[in-house]
Write a protein that holds these residues in place. Structure first.
Motif, PDB file in Angstrom:
ATOM      1  N   PHE A 149      42.418 -17.868  -1.979  1.00 52.25           N
ATOM      2  CA  PHE A 149      42.220 -17.671  -0.673  1.00 52.25           C
ATOM      3  C   PHE A 149      40.767 -18.040  -0.435  1.00 52.25           C
ATOM      4  O   PHE A 149      40.224 -18.214   0.605  1.00 52.25           O
ATOM      5  CB  PHE A 149      42.595 -16.321  -0.308  1.00 52.25           C
ATOM      6  CG  PHE A 149      42.837 -16.266   1.241  1.00 52.25           C
ATOM      7  CD1 PHE A 149      43.717 -17.084   1.990  1.00 52.25           C
ATOM      8  CD2 PHE A 149      42.285 -15.136   2.149  1.00 52.25           C
ATOM      9  CE1 PHE A 149      44.350 -17.212   3.223  1.00 52.25           C
ATOM     10  CE2 PHE A 149      42.778 -15.178   3.426  1.00 52.25           C
ATOM     11  CZ  PHE A 149      43.726 -16.175   4.139  1.00 52.25           C
TER      12      PHE A 149
ATOM     13  N   TYR B 193      40.401 -19.968   3.100  1.00 52.59           N
ATOM     14  CA  TYR B 193      39.858 -19.419   3.999  1.00 52.59           C
ATOM     15  C   TYR B 193      38.494 -18.946   3.892  1.00 52.59           C
ATOM     16  O   TYR B 193      37.588 -19.252   4.796  1.00 52.59           O
ATOM     17  CB  TYR B 193      40.779 -18.117   4.447  1.00 52.59           C
ATOM     18  CG  TYR B 193      40.342 -17.358   5.739  1.00 52.59           C
ATOM     19  CD1 TYR B 193      40.435 -17.867   7.003  1.00 52.59           C
ATOM     20  CD2 TYR B 193      39.298 -16.357   5.459  1.00 52.59           C
ATOM     21  CE1 TYR B 193      39.951 -17.096   8.212  1.00 52.59           C
ATOM     22  CE2 TYR B 193      39.007 -15.615   6.530  1.00 52.59           C
ATOM     23  CZ  TYR B 193      39.254 -15.950   8.030  1.00 52.59           C
ATOM     24  OH  TYR B 193      38.893 -15.382   9.049  1.00 52.59           O
TER      25      TYR B 193
ATOM     26  N   ARG C  10      40.818 -28.151   0.948  1.00 51.80           N
ATOM     27  CA  ARG C  10      41.638 -27.957   2.374  1.00 51.80           C
ATOM     28  C   ARG C  10      42.413 -29.290   2.969  1.00 51.80           C
ATOM     29  O   ARG C  10      43.329 -29.147   3.628  1.00 51.80           O
ATOM     30  CB  ARG C  10      40.726 -27.230   3.449  1.00 51.80           C
ATOM     31  CG  ARG C  10      40.201 -26.114   3.053  1.00 51.80           C
ATOM     32  CD  ARG C  10      39.382 -25.367   3.935  1.00 51.80           C
ATOM     33  NE  ARG C  10      38.893 -23.963   3.277  1.00 51.80           N
ATOM     34  CZ  ARG C  10      37.776 -23.330   3.770  1.00 51.80           C
ATOM     35  NH1 ARG C  10      37.102 -23.854   4.818  1.00 51.80           N
ATOM     36  NH2 ARG C  10      37.697 -22.216   3.344  1.00 51.80           N
TER      37      ARG C  10
ATOM     38  N   SER D 159      38.363 -22.784   9.568  1.00 48.89           N
ATOM     39  CA  SER D 159      39.075 -23.171   8.377  1.00 48.89           C
ATOM     40  C   SER D 159      40.190 -23.840   8.517  1.00 48.89           C
ATOM     41  O   SER D 159      40.513 -24.184   7.290  1.00 48.89           O
ATOM     42  CB  SER D 159      38.868 -21.932   7.439  1.00 48.89           C
ATOM     43  OG  SER D 159      39.534 -20.678   8.176  1.00 48.89           O
ATOM     44  N   GLY D 160      40.729 -24.095   9.489  1.00 48.80           N
ATOM     45  CA  GLY D 160      41.954 -24.852   9.774  1.00 48.80           C
ATOM     46  C   GLY D 160      41.821 -26.379   9.828  1.00 48.80           C
ATOM     47  O   GLY D 160      42.563 -27.110   9.968  1.00 48.80           O
TER      48      GLY D 160
ATOM     49  N   ARG E 283      34.517 -13.935  13.064  1.00 53.03           N
ATOM     50  CA  ARG E 283      35.875 -14.482  12.356  1.00 53.03           C
ATOM     51  C   ARG E 283      37.123 -13.434  12.864  1.00 53.03           C
ATOM     52  O   ARG E 283      36.692 -12.195  12.687  1.00 53.03           O
ATOM     53  CB  ARG E 283      35.941 -14.725  10.967  1.00 53.03           C
ATOM     54  CG  ARG E 283      34.950 -15.733  10.541  1.00 53.03           C
ATOM     55  CD  ARG E 283      34.812 -15.957   9.122  1.00 53.03           C
ATOM     56  NE  ARG E 283      35.846 -16.762   8.616  1.00 53.03           N
ATOM     57  CZ  ARG E 283      35.912 -17.260   7.414  1.00 53.03           C
ATOM     58  NH1 ARG E 283      34.924 -17.073   6.614  1.00 53.03           N
ATOM     59  NH2 ARG E 283      36.705 -18.299   7.310  1.00 53.03           N
TER      60      ARG E 283
ATOM     61  N   ASP F 125      46.564 -24.103  10.929  1.00 59.57           N
ATOM     62  CA  ASP F 125      45.483 -22.820  10.595  1.00 59.57           C
ATOM     63  C   ASP F 125      45.730 -22.583   9.382  1.00 59.57           C
ATOM     64  O   ASP F 125      46.684 -23.098   8.573  1.00 59.57           O
ATOM     65  CB  ASP F 125      46.128 -21.848  11.666  1.00 59.57           C
ATOM     66  CG  ASP F 125      44.903 -20.676  11.958  1.00 59.57           C
ATOM     67  OD1 ASP F 125      43.930 -21.031  11.330  1.00 59.57           O
ATOM     68  OD2 ASP F 125      45.131 -19.778  12.516  1.00 59.57           O
ATOM     69  N   ASP F 126      44.573 -21.887   8.776  1.00 54.55           N
ATOM     70  CA  ASP F 126      44.522 -21.477   7.434  1.00 54.55           C
ATOM     71  C   ASP F 126      45.510 -20.491   6.696  1.00 54.55           C
ATOM     72  O   ASP F 126      45.942 -20.798   5.818  1.00 54.55           O
ATOM     73  CB  ASP F 126      43.254 -21.066   6.845  1.00 54.55           C
ATOM     74  CG  ASP F 126      42.787 -19.915   8.147  1.00 54.55           C
ATOM     75  OD1 ASP F 126      43.394 -18.650   7.792  1.00 54.55           O
ATOM     76  OD2 ASP F 126      41.942 -19.816   8.835  1.00 54.55           O
ATOM     77  N   SER F 127      46.042 -19.800   7.848  1.00 56.51           N
ATOM     78  CA  SER F 127      47.042 -18.680   7.343  1.00 56.51           C
ATOM     79  C   SER F 127      47.824 -18.050   8.603  1.00 56.51           C
ATOM     80  O   SER F 127      47.265 -18.174   9.634  1.00 56.51           O
ATOM     81  CB  SER F 127      46.410 -17.573   6.528  1.00 56.51           C
ATOM     82  OG  SER F 127      45.164 -17.093   7.064  1.00 56.51           O
TER      83      SER F 127
ATOM     84  N   SER G 136      50.946 -23.797   8.578  1.00 56.53           N
ATOM     85  CA  SER G 136      50.018 -22.931   7.704  1.00 56.53           C
ATOM     86  C   SER G 136      49.592 -23.414   6.629  1.00 56.53           C
ATOM     87  O   SER G 136      50.623 -23.729   5.780  1.00 56.53           O
ATOM     88  CB  SER G 136      50.638 -21.440   7.592  1.00 56.53           C
ATOM     89  OG  SER G 136      49.680 -20.561   6.565  1.00 56.53           O
TER      90      SER G 136
END
Length: 478
Positions: free
Chosen positions: A251, A255, A272, A296-297, A324, A358-360, A386
């Motif tokens: 992670f 992220y 990424r 982060s996305g 965040r 998005d990151d997650s 994701s």
């Protein structure tokens, strides 16, 4: 969520001459602000005299020019940025921790989480130790101090203490004459060091902090390694190295780390981009534009766009003065911050089929709100992607995921999640493709327990953990 876990940033400075180490640490912590926004602290070592200040708040708010001047100069300093998920977000739980004992003072800053913290705390309390915080960082400081009594040096005490610590920990420790960097045997959290032109050494959680103070990257602290910086130079103890395969938290790439950082030789930005490319191959869709959720996305969205051939667009403008949302303690705080954090660039999405990267997706609340914003701006379709697999397990090593209770993927199928968050389609990164992000063999060199359930250590005892957290809760209520 009820937890004692935290994801933090640590920083250290060691020079052979007196200098403005407080200012250097300030800039280093500023570069690591993304790793923790609840509190921060700096300890300056001026010829064995420790001057320190820590408080709740952002680095720029806590450390005014006046406070930095009061910290004074020295040849060493350590700093910390923190976020926590249980207990009061106040000065008491801020780091670094400063300990006084008959063999000299010690300051300690910690990133990570111990899985045997509660057991160790019970043992220490039974022996008469009195705890002032709710963090496992204080547990680590007591263990080291206890070993220091029977050791010839602080590094020897740390080496012995590591035999008792299970879990994730990247530490920066300062004694009156030494600065020490320590990393757990699995290397679960990042830690590196660099050097400035004047010879000053810098220790940091991420390379972006080295860049911020004009230090040249030297190398990563190895998993299990103790690196000692002192007036005679740099040396290391590797008694705990190569005992287990490395398990860096994946992670960090998805992220936590800043995209301009390099972790274990791999660019976070490149990782990424690869995540986005994998998503495009795994979950193709007919669409007009690809947008990412800041920050982060964004890189994953660019990777998706390049691989799919769908144009990339700027879909959101971010208010950079809002922290965040994932690491904001409390569900209400997360919801409030989403409302004022992002604003849609309507011209990018109006009347279009949008791929939203998005990151997650952890709890689902944030992405549902973001999708709603896109609908209100006129998006014709929204296809969610994701760059992390579904979260289906707790993390015991420092990520704010302490149980399955609030994980949306544990309660609902993908079609159900699509309906809940309001999208036409949903695609997660395949857990079997995580290795493609960092160019390693599947499962080699990284921890993915929160996605797979394959834990690299024992899991904490829920009975002891629940008993401890109940006791802490009762103390806070009183």
């Amino acid at each position: 969520m009820s937890s004692l876990r935290e994801e933090c940033g640590v920083f250290g400075v060691f020079g052979n001459e007196t200098q403005n180490v407080a200012s250097t640490t300030y800039y280093g912590l500023f570069a690591l602000q993304h790793r923790g926004q609840e509190s921060c602290g700096i300890v300056v070592n001026d010829d064995g005299v420790f001057n320190y200040y820590k408080d709740a708040g952002l680095v720029n708010d806590v450390f005014t020019p006046e406070i930095l001047d009061e910290l004074g100069e020295g040849n060493m300093a350590i700093g910390h940025v923190r976020y926590g998920t249980t207990g009061k977000s106040d000065r008491l739980n801020s780091q670094p921790i400063v300990v006084n004992h008959h063999k000299g003072r010690m300051a300690l800053a910690h990133n990570g989480n111990l899985v045997n913290s509660h057991e160790l705390r019970q043992e220490l309390e039974a022996e008469g130790s009195i705890f002032h915080t709710t963090s496992d960082t204080e547990v680590i400081s007591y263990i080291i101090t206890k070993e220091r009594i029977k050791s010839d040096s602080i590094e020897e005490a740390i080496d012995s203490a590591m035999d008792k610590l299970i879990g994730a920990y990247s530490l920066v420790i300062m004694s009156p004459s030494k600065l020490i960097a320590v990393r757990d045997e699995l290397g679960m959290r990042p830690l590196c060091y660099g050097q400035k032109e004047d010879g000053t050494y810098i220790i940091a959680s991420e390379t972006c902090a080295l860049d911020a103070v004009s230090a040249k990257y030297v190398r990563e602290i190895e998993p299990g390694e103790i690196v000692i910086f002192e007036k005679d130079g740099v040396r290391s103890i590797k008694d705990h190295c190569n005992k287990q395969p490395q398990k860096l938290c994946i992670f960090e790439y998805i992220y936590f780390a800043r995209p301009d950082s390099v972790v274990e030789g791999m660019s976070v930005h490149e990782a990424r981009l690869k995540a986005g490319a994998c998503l495009a191959m795994e979950h193709p869709v007919q669409a007009d534009v690809v947008i990412g959720v800041p920050d982060s996305g964004l890189d994953a969205a660019i990777g998706y766009s390049r691989q799919s051939g769908i144009p990339y667009g700027i879909g959101f403008i971010k208010n950079k003065y809002i922290g965040r949302t994932f690491i904001a303690p409390g569900q209400k705080a997360r919801e409030d911050k989403v409302r004022i954090k992002l604003n849609v660039v309507a011209d990018t999405v109006r009347g279009k089929r949008v791929v939203l990267v998005d990151d997650s997706i952890v709890r689902g609340t944030t992405c549902a709100r973001i999708v709603k914003l896109l609908r209100e701006a006129g998006a014709k379709e929204v296809h969610m992607r994701s760059s992390a697999p579904p979260f289906i397990n707790p993390c015991y090593y420092g990520t704010d995921i302490d149980s399955k209770e609030n994980l949306i993927a544990c309660k609902h199928s993908i079609p159900e999640i699509e309906k809940i968050i309001g999208v036409e389609s949903l695609g997660y990164l395949d857990v079997n493709h995580l290795n493609m992000l960092i160019g390693k063999a599947p499962g080699e060199g990284y921890c993915h327990a929160c996605f797979s359930g394959e834990y690299p250590t024992e899991q904490p005892s829920s009975a002891i953990k629940n008993k401890f957290e109940k006791k802490i809760s009762e103390k806070e209520e009183n």
